[in-house]
Design a protein around this motif. Structure first.
Motif, PDB file in Angstrom:
ATOM      1  N   GLU A   1       0.835  -1.200   0.000  1.00 43.04           N
ATOM      2  CA  GLU A   1       0.000   0.000   0.000  1.00 43.04           C
ATOM      3  C   GLU A   1       0.873   1.254   0.000  1.00 43.04           C
ATOM      4  N   VAL A   2       0.467   2.246  -0.768  1.00 44.47           N
ATOM      5  CA  VAL A   2       1.185   3.522  -0.813  1.00 44.47           C
ATOM      6  C   VAL A   2       0.158   4.650  -0.851  1.00 44.47           C
ATOM      7  N   ASN A   3       0.418   5.707  -0.106  1.00 47.19           N
ATOM      8  CA  ASN A   3      -0.506   6.847  -0.054  1.00 47.19           C
ATOM      9  C   ASN A   3      -0.224   7.762  -1.248  1.00 47.19           C
ATOM     10  N   LEU A   4      -1.151   7.812  -2.175  1.00 46.13           N
ATOM     11  CA  LEU A   4      -0.959   8.607  -3.395  1.00 46.13           C
ATOM     12  C   LEU A   4      -1.286  10.085  -3.197  1.00 46.13           C
ATOM     13  N   VAL A   5      -2.015  10.408  -2.142  1.00 46.53           N
ATOM     14  CA  VAL A   5      -2.534  11.778  -1.993  1.00 46.53           C
ATOM     15  C   VAL A   5      -1.438  12.835  -1.844  1.00 46.53           C
ATOM     16  N   PRO A   6      -0.507  12.726  -0.864  1.00 40.10           N
ATOM     17  CA  PRO A   6       0.469  13.814  -0.661  1.00 40.10           C
ATOM     18  C   PRO A   6       1.313  14.148  -1.887  1.00 40.10           C
ATOM     19  N   PRO A   7       1.958  13.156  -2.559  1.00 40.17           N
ATOM     20  CA  PRO A   7       2.800  13.529  -3.706  1.00 40.17           C
ATOM     21  C   PRO A   7       2.013  14.103  -4.878  1.00 40.17           C
ATOM     22  N   LEU A   8       0.822  13.562  -5.130  1.00 40.41           N
ATOM     23  CA  LEU A   8       0.028  14.067  -6.257  1.00 40.41           C
ATOM     24  C   LEU A   8      -0.537  15.455  -5.944  1.00 40.41           C
ATOM     25  N   LYS A   9      -0.947  15.672  -4.704  1.00 40.16           N
ATOM     26  CA  LYS A   9      -1.444  16.990  -4.304  1.00 40.16           C
ATOM     27  C   LYS A   9      -0.341  18.034  -4.452  1.00 40.16           C
TER      28      LYS A   9
ATOM     29  N   ASP B   1      11.473  13.385 -11.384  1.00 42.56           N
ATOM     30  CA  ASP B   1      11.427  14.840 -11.457  1.00 42.56           C
ATOM     31  C   ASP B   1      10.009  15.381 -11.601  1.00 42.56           C
ATOM     32  N   MET B   2       9.007  14.530 -11.422  1.00 47.01           N
ATOM     33  CA  MET B   2       7.609  14.964 -11.468  1.00 47.01           C
ATOM     34  C   MET B   2       6.954  14.628 -10.121  1.00 47.01           C
ATOM     35  N   ALA B   3       5.909  13.820 -10.155  1.00 43.14           N
ATOM     36  CA  ALA B   3       5.302  13.326  -8.914  1.00 43.14           C
ATOM     37  C   ALA B   3       6.050  12.062  -8.504  1.00 43.14           C
ATOM     38  N   VAL B   4       6.698  12.101  -7.353  1.00 43.51           N
ATOM     39  CA  VAL B   4       7.551  10.977  -6.928  1.00 43.51           C
ATOM     40  C   VAL B   4       6.727   9.997  -6.095  1.00 43.51           C
ATOM     41  N   ILE B   5       6.355   8.863  -6.720  1.00 43.28           N
ATOM     42  CA  ILE B   5       5.604   7.802  -6.040  1.00 43.28           C
ATOM     43  C   ILE B   5       6.299   6.477  -6.338  1.00 43.28           C
ATOM     44  N   LYS B   6       6.679   5.760  -5.310  1.00 46.64           N
ATOM     45  CA  LYS B   6       7.389   4.493  -5.485  1.00 46.64           C
ATOM     46  C   LYS B   6       6.387   3.340  -5.359  1.00 46.64           C
ATOM     47  N   PHE B   7       6.201   2.621  -6.476  1.00 48.04           N
ATOM     48  CA  PHE B   7       5.285   1.473  -6.503  1.00 48.04           C
ATOM     49  C   PHE B   7       6.098   0.190  -6.294  1.00 48.04           C
ATOM     50  N   THR B   8       5.668  -0.629  -5.330  1.00 49.28           N
ATOM     51  CA  THR B   8       6.377  -1.868  -5.004  1.00 49.28           C
ATOM     52  C   THR B   8       5.498  -3.074  -5.317  1.00 49.28           C
TER      53      THR B   8
ATOM     54  N   GLY C   1      11.521 -13.347   1.999  1.00 45.62           N
ATOM     55  CA  GLY C   1      10.250 -13.325   1.281  1.00 45.62           C
ATOM     56  C   GLY C   1      10.446 -13.352  -0.216  1.00 45.62           C
ATOM     57  N   ALA C   2       9.329 -13.204  -0.931  1.00 51.09           N
ATOM     58  CA  ALA C   2       9.374 -13.220  -2.389  1.00 51.09           C
ATOM     59  C   ALA C   2      10.126 -12.000  -2.917  1.00 51.09           C
ATOM     60  N   LYS C   3      10.738 -12.176  -4.060  1.00 51.49           N
ATOM     61  CA  LYS C   3      11.471 -11.076  -4.679  1.00 51.49           C
ATOM     62  C   LYS C   3      10.498  -9.972  -5.070  1.00 51.49           C
ATOM     63  N   LYS C   4      10.878  -8.736  -4.792  1.00 51.99           N
ATOM     64  CA  LYS C   4      10.016  -7.612  -5.138  1.00 51.99           C
ATOM     65  C   LYS C   4      10.848  -6.491  -5.723  1.00 51.99           C
ATOM     66  N   GLN C   5      10.156  -5.546  -6.343  1.00 51.38           N
ATOM     67  CA  GLN C   5      10.843  -4.414  -6.972  1.00 51.38           C
ATOM     68  C   GLN C   5      10.032  -3.149  -6.752  1.00 51.38           C
ATOM     69  N   SER C   6      10.737  -2.053  -6.513  1.00 56.04           N
ATOM     70  CA  SER C   6      10.103  -0.738  -6.343  1.00 56.04           C
ATOM     71  C   SER C   6      10.586   0.181  -7.459  1.00 56.04           C
ATOM     72  N   VAL C   7       9.646   0.805  -8.161  1.00 55.45           N
ATOM     73  CA  VAL C   7       9.987   1.686  -9.285  1.00 55.45           C
ATOM     74  C   VAL C   7       9.125   2.942  -9.209  1.00 55.45           C
TER      75      VAL C   7
ATOM     76  N   GLU D   1       3.468   0.621 -12.833  1.00 58.43           N
ATOM     77  CA  GLU D   1       2.210   0.313 -12.153  1.00 58.43           C
ATOM     78  C   GLU D   1       1.179  -0.223 -13.144  1.00 58.43           C
ATOM     79  N   GLN D   2       1.096   0.381 -14.328  1.00 58.88           N
ATOM     80  CA  GLN D   2       0.159  -0.082 -15.352  1.00 58.88           C
ATOM     81  C   GLN D   2       0.488  -1.505 -15.796  1.00 58.88           C
ATOM     82  N   VAL D   3       1.767  -1.795 -15.988  1.00 61.41           N
ATOM     83  CA  VAL D   3       2.194  -3.134 -16.408  1.00 61.41           C
ATOM     84  C   VAL D   3       1.773  -4.170 -15.367  1.00 61.41           C
ATOM     85  N   CYS D   4       2.010  -3.881 -14.090  1.00 57.70           N
ATOM     86  CA  CYS D   4       1.673  -4.831 -13.024  1.00 57.70           C
ATOM     87  C   CYS D   4       0.163  -5.017 -12.884  1.00 57.70           C
ATOM     88  N   VAL D   5      -0.591  -3.937 -13.043  1.00 55.68           N
ATOM     89  CA  VAL D   5      -2.061  -4.044 -12.971  1.00 55.68           C
ATOM     90  C   VAL D   5      -2.587  -4.889 -14.127  1.00 55.68           C
TER      91      VAL D   5
END
Length: 605
Positions: A14-22, A87-94, A107-113, A119-123
């Motif tokens: 889970e990641v809070n999208l509100v602060p960086p996008l606001k 350099d835009m809205a900085v949100i790290k999706f894991t 645990g399982a291998k994971k990646q944050s980008v 995010e679209q690819v993973c969804v």
């Protein structure tokens, strides 16, 4: 024998999208959004949408597809308005690897980008996985279940195929094995083979002609063969579950045997009894191969019994009645293929019920174009105003050189000329000589403070660049953050600009100080009362006798015309400053097709 393969879902944090996008909206769109209730609500809804789509366990149901599709559609329209990057809205999706189950030590291998594309690819991967899970759960004993199964397998195949072509642009950023192109291609081939198998099952249940079933079965076998070859590649074999490759390999042989069995029935109906025996023998051998590979996973008992009985009966009839030569398998005519299943192409939007939560925001490229338009408009207006002011200044300089209008205002010497009175009142309104001296004395302190701000800012940028260089040297290729020189390029350019402004200001201060010192005595006089001004002015001279001369009257007429010209220019300048052009009326055009915004922009201009 179904035993369909379903793809496991990726897990995300889970990641809070509100602060960086606001923060991005406030910084980029300024007054257009960021703090109003609608925008805050949209950001909150987006956060909830993500939690429901990727952070909670999804049921194997159509509702889960709807949830994922809506979230993906929102990401797709968001990319142009709220880009996510360093350099835009900085949100790290894991996200975790779908096929890595971890170990006792970790645990399982994971990646944050930091990327909306990732995010679209993973969804999309999870959407395809849900399609495959729903398809694998369907009952294959009725038409409805078979149709639903085929539909979802085709959808899954289309999504994995789209991902295979899509991830090439993100390959350098993606390190989890489940999103590697060859793995995605394997998944797409497995899904389409299973969709074809669903159609084959329906063809058999509907008791279609043996020739038709043979063609469909042969095509299904070929599709499983394609999937088998892809799954056996070195960079795929160690990633997918071992029983998947076993299942795909066994099904390839099983379905080839099934195709031969039905083609043998076609040969029997055509009284080609030798061909019938040859095909049944080949079917028996292929089925034995399938049982040897996947006998523990799949049940071939029914088909084995059918082929055994059919072969025994065919041999008996041929030995006692027909005596036809049994041809070699290589001499048999290949079975035709009938491919029914096709990957379902992705539609845009994926869900007809999707809505854009940020409909009020225009795409970033359009927003930048609107800013460029306003900047250009202001530039043109300021240029025209500058021309008007330059003309007025030229006129004033000529009048000053002729000592007009002061020389014709009051030649009697009995009172202070009106122009002098007006200048005196203006000086007094600004605080007089004392206010000017105070401002001049404050200049060094202001210069020092501004110098300190720029120096401190530059120092912070240098420290950040040094830290980035150290991290790059320490972690090497693992340090994938955008280089500091690129991130701070704009800030350093601004610092250089303000340094240049300060240097120019120092030169300007010197000029102003010199002029102030030269005219200090006169400014002091203008700051006095009208009575004191009258005493400071020189006594009337002989020119007072000319006050009623034709020359003076003519000069006054000319000055009246000058005043009229100045008044017209003031009106013109006021109209230029107040001119507006409402570009917002063109925003519906931009929202409908922001890819063609340049065309609409050129129309507006």
């Amino acid at each position: 024998m179904a035993a369909f393969i379903s793809v496991p879902l990726k897990n995300s944090q889970e990641v809070n999208l509100v602060p960086p996008l606001k923060k991005f909206i406030q910084r980029t769109y300024n007054k257009d959004g960021g703090s109003d209730e609608d925008t805050i609500q949209a950001l909150t809804d987006l956060n909830t949408q993500r939690i429901n789509a990727v952070c909670r366990k999804l049921d194997k149901h159509e509702n889960s597809i709807d949830t994922l599709q809506r979230y993906y559609d929102q990401l797709a329209v968001m990319d142009a308005k709220l880009p996510v990057s360093e350099d835009m809205a900085v949100i790290k999706f894991t996200w975790q690897d779908a096929f890595d189950k971890g170990s006792l030590l970790g645990g399982a291998k994971k990646q944050s980008v930091v990327s909306l594309g990732y995010e679209q690819v993973c969804v999309l991967f999870n959407l395809a996985a849900v399609h495959s899970n729903i398809a694998a759960l369907q009952s294959l004993d009725d038409d409805g279940g078979l149709k639903v199964s085929a539909k979802h397998f085709q959808s899954a195949a289309g999504i994995f195929e789209h991902l295979d072509s899509m991830v090439w642009s993100y390959e350098s950023k993606i390190s989890t094995q489940d999103l590697q192109p060859d793995v995605l291609k394997s998944l797409s081939l497995i899904m389409i083979a299973q969709a074809q198998e669903s159609f084959l099952k329906k063809a058999r249940q509907d008791k279609m002609k043996d020739s038709v079933v043979a063609k469909v079965a042969h095509a299904t076998s070929n599709l499983y063969q394609d999937a088998m070859k892809q799954c056996q590649k070195l960079n795929v074999k160690g990633i997918l579950p071992k029983d998947w490759i076993t299942t795909v390999t066994a099904k390839h042989s099983y379905l080839q045997a099934l195709a031969q069995k039905y083609q043998a029935s076609v040969a029997k109906n055509a009284q080609a009894f030798g061909e019938e025996i040859s095909r049944l023998q080949q079917a028996k051998k292929l089925l034995a191969d399938a049982a040897a590979v996947g006998g523990t996973l799949l049940d071939f008992t029914d088909l084995q019994g059918t082929i055994q009985r059919s072969l025994a009966a065919a041999k008996k009839d041929n030995d006692f009645i027909y005596h036809e030569v049994v041809p070699e398998p290589a001499a048999l005519k290949p079975i035709d293929s009938a491919v029914i299943a096709k990957p379902t192409a992705i539609s845009k939007p994926m869900n007809s019920k999707s809505i854009d939560l940020f409909e009020k925001l225009v795409p970033l490229v359009v927003h930048e174009a609107l800013n460029a338009f306003e900047s250009r408009r202001s530039e043109i207006i300021n240029r025209e105003i500058s021309k008007v002011r330059e003309s007025t200044q030229l006129l004033d300089s000529i009048l000053v050189s002729l000592n007009l209008p002061a020389s014709i205002e009051d030649l009697s010497g009995q009172s202070v000329p009106q122009s002098v009175v007006e200048k005196s009142l203006a000086v007094q309104a600004k605080g007089g000589l004392h206010a000017l001296e105070s401002m001049m004395n404050n200049l060094p302190e202001l210069l020092t403070r501004n110098r300190e701000i720029i120096t401190e800012s530059t120092k912070l940028l240098d420290e950040e660049a040094a830290s980035d260089a150290q991290m790059k040297e320490k972690f090497g290729q693992k340090w994938t953050r955008t280089p500091s020189t690129k991130l701070t390029e704009t800030l350093r350019s601004e610092a250089d600009k303000y340094n240049a402004i300060l240097n120019n200001a120092i030169q300007a201060d010197n000029i102003v100080r010199e002029k102030f010192n030269n005219n200090k005595i006169y400014i002091d006089i203008l700051g006095k009362t009208e009575a004191e001004l009258s005493k400071a002015l020189p006594a009337a001279n002989a020119a007072s006798a000319l006050k009623d001369s034709p020359v003076v009257k003519k000069l006054r007429e000319f000055m009246a015309e000058v005043d009229a010209i100045k008044a017209e220019r003031e009106v013109m300048e006021s109209e230029l400053k107040g001119s507006t052009f409402n570009m917002s009326k063109y925003l519906p055009i931009f929202r409908l097709s922001y890819c063609d915004w340049t065309l609409a922009f050129s129309i507006a201009v």
